[in-house]
Design a protein around this motif. Structure first.
Motif, short mmCIF file in Angstrom:
data_model
loop_
_atom_site.label_atom_id
_atom_site.label_comp_id
_atom_site.label_asym_id
_atom_site.label_seq_id
_atom_site.Cartn_x
_atom_site.Cartn_y
_atom_site.Cartn_z
N UNK A 1 18.68 2.25 1.61
CA UNK A 1 17.66 1.57 2.40
C UNK A 1 16.72 0.71 1.55
N UNK A 2 16.38 1.16 0.38
CA UNK A 2 15.40 0.47 -0.44
C UNK A 2 14.51 1.48 -1.13
N UNK A 3 13.21 1.34 -0.96
CA UNK A 3 12.30 2.25 -1.63
C UNK A 3 10.99 2.32 -0.86
N UNK A 4 10.22 3.35 -1.13
CA UNK A 4 8.91 3.49 -0.52
C UNK A 4 7.88 3.60 -1.64
N UNK A 5 6.77 2.91 -1.45
CA UNK A 5 5.72 2.93 -2.46
C UNK A 5 5.09 4.32 -2.51
N UNK B 1 8.48 4.95 -13.66
CA UNK B 1 7.06 5.17 -13.92
C UNK B 1 6.33 5.78 -12.72
N UNK B 2 7.08 6.16 -11.71
CA UNK B 2 6.51 6.88 -10.58
C UNK B 2 5.83 6.03 -9.53
N UNK B 3 6.09 4.72 -9.52
CA UNK B 3 5.42 3.85 -8.56
C UNK B 3 6.15 3.77 -7.21
N UNK B 4 7.44 4.07 -7.20
CA UNK B 4 8.19 4.09 -5.94
C UNK B 4 9.09 5.30 -5.90
N UNK C 1 0.83 -1.20 0.00
CA UNK C 1 0.00 0.00 0.00
C UNK C 1 0.87 1.25 0.00
N UNK C 2 0.30 2.39 -0.37
CA UNK C 2 1.07 3.64 -0.40
C UNK C 2 1.81 3.90 0.89
N UNK C 3 3.09 4.23 0.76
CA UNK C 3 3.92 4.50 1.93
C UNK C 3 4.66 3.30 2.46
#
Length: 216
Positions: A62-66, A53-56, A22-24
């Motif tokens: 650290x990684x990524x956030x949705x 494409x702007x999804x994350x 989910x977002x975040x």
């Protein structure tokens, strides 16, 4: 390597569509590496594609956030997404094959049956039917580039559409609108199908604010 990157990418996209992400939510490299038996490189390459494409949004080391939109971003994405969905419905009214029309009728009947039998219950189950309805309309447009554009935009909003079905009466209303849209498409009424689809996928600003707060 391309195969491993695709494997990771596909898994993340499926989790977004399923509602597992989910977002975040934070996507960490190590758990993805372990889950798919890959090195860090395919995971990072998948992140690059998702970021493009702007999804994350990637986080340093650290990684990524949705992606979680602000109100302004949500409304801007929705404006574009509604137009794309509307265009697909208009094209489907002109191009959808008899077999596709029959398949669309089946999914509309499934949506109606869900609304009648379960009412406001099982919103996640209805959400999956809704995804299938919109996918079939998009495929009926006969334009694969439009289909991909719709998918990309939709993934930024899926969590909010899913949450929308938790509002009383929303499932019944959606099923009714699906019936209206299917009838317009079957009647080859392209202009009305396009306009009706745009209205169908829109949110009013108050609802948007409620959904952003609920998923914040």
């Amino acid at each position: 390597m391309a195969g491993q990157t695709g494997q990771v990418l596909s898994a993340i996209l499926k989790e977004i569509e399923r509602g597992g992400l989910n977002p975040g939510d934070v996507l960490e490299e190590a758990p993805l590496m372990a889950a798919h038996g890959v090195s860090r490189t395919p995971v990072r390459e998948a992140f690059i594609q998702l970021e493009a494409v702007g999804l994350i949004r990637r986080l340093p080391r650290k990684g990524a956030v949705l992606f979680r939109p602000t109100l302004e971003e949500f409304l801007a994405i929705l404006e574009v997404h509604a137009k794309l969905e509307g265009q697909a419905a208009g094209l489907a009214a002109r191009r959808m094959t008899p077999a596709q029309t029959a398949d669309l009728e089946k999914i509309v009947c499934a949506c109606e049956a869900h609304a009648q039998e379960k009412g406001d219950g099982d919103p996640d189950g209805y959400y999956q039917l809704n995804l299938r309805f919109h996918e079939m309309v998009a495929l009926g447009s006969g334009n694969p580039f439009l289909v991909e554009m719709i998918k990309t935009n939709a993934r930024k909003l899926l969590a909010y559409y899913r949450a929308r079905y938790r509002y009383p009466g929303s499932i019944a209303r959606s099923a009714k609108e699906h019936r209206e849209l299917a009838a317009l498409i079957a009647d080859h009424n392209a202009s009305e199908a396009e306009a009706r689809m745009i209205r169908h996928v829109q949110f009013d600003q108050v609802t948007v604010m409620d959904l952003l707060a609920a998923l914040g």
